[in-house]
Design a protein around this motif. Structure first.
Motif: not given
Length: 171
Positions: A64, A67-69
């Protein structure tokens, strides 16, 4: 530090010859590589990724980041032929690869630059489909990687399925 083979942006003169390719140079296993600067999102310190079941062997896991994979890829496995054991001294170079934010595990980032237009840019730099070209520079050879072609088709499909499966497991 910016490689002397690349001209830093500030050193370019406005009336100079046509601009060369904007790249970000990095080192992996003692070899020089670069990616087009337009594909680069950011660089972060290495971390231990969370395993992603069902993904191809080249996928070390996911992280992460803001907030983004982000999928962590074993760059050395593909480019140098040996798998990577992630260490705290390495960095993750986050690039856009066919709609997937991917982190390439690299040993160090040299810096951005402009490949001079006079540098040789062969149409076919080799048999590796992810190599976009080779820059023959005064201080050595630098392979330019195209992130959109780094994963093979079957690996992209496996990754999409594994990510979808992981997202489904969270709901």
């Amino acid at each position: 530090m910016i490689s002397s083979a690349f001209a830093p942006e500030a050193a370019r003169q406005p009336d100079a010859a046509p601009a060369g390719l904007q790249v970000l140079e990095f080192i992996c296993r003692g070899q020089r590589f670069a990616v087009p600067l337009a594909s680069v999102r950011r660089a972060v310190l290495s971390a231990r990724p969370v395993p992603l079941p069902g993904a191809a062997d080249i996928v070390l896991g996911v992280l992460d980041v803001g907030g983004e994979t982000v999928t962590v890829l074993d760059f050395a496995r593909r480019a140098c032929g040996r798998p990577t054991a992630i260490t705290p001294t390495q960095q993750f170079l986050i690039v856009e690869s066919n709609g997937f934010p991917c982190a390439l595990v690299v040993d160090s980032i040299v810096g951005p630059g402009t490949a001079p237009p006079e540098a040789a840019w062969p149409a076919a730099a080799g048999s590796a489909g992810f190599v976009d070209g080779a820059l023959h520079l005064p201080d050595g050879l630098c392979l330019v990687i195209e992130p959109a072609r780094f994963l093979f088709d079957h690996e992209r499909e496996q990754l999409a399925q594994a990510l979808a499966g992981a997202a489904g497991d969270r709901h």
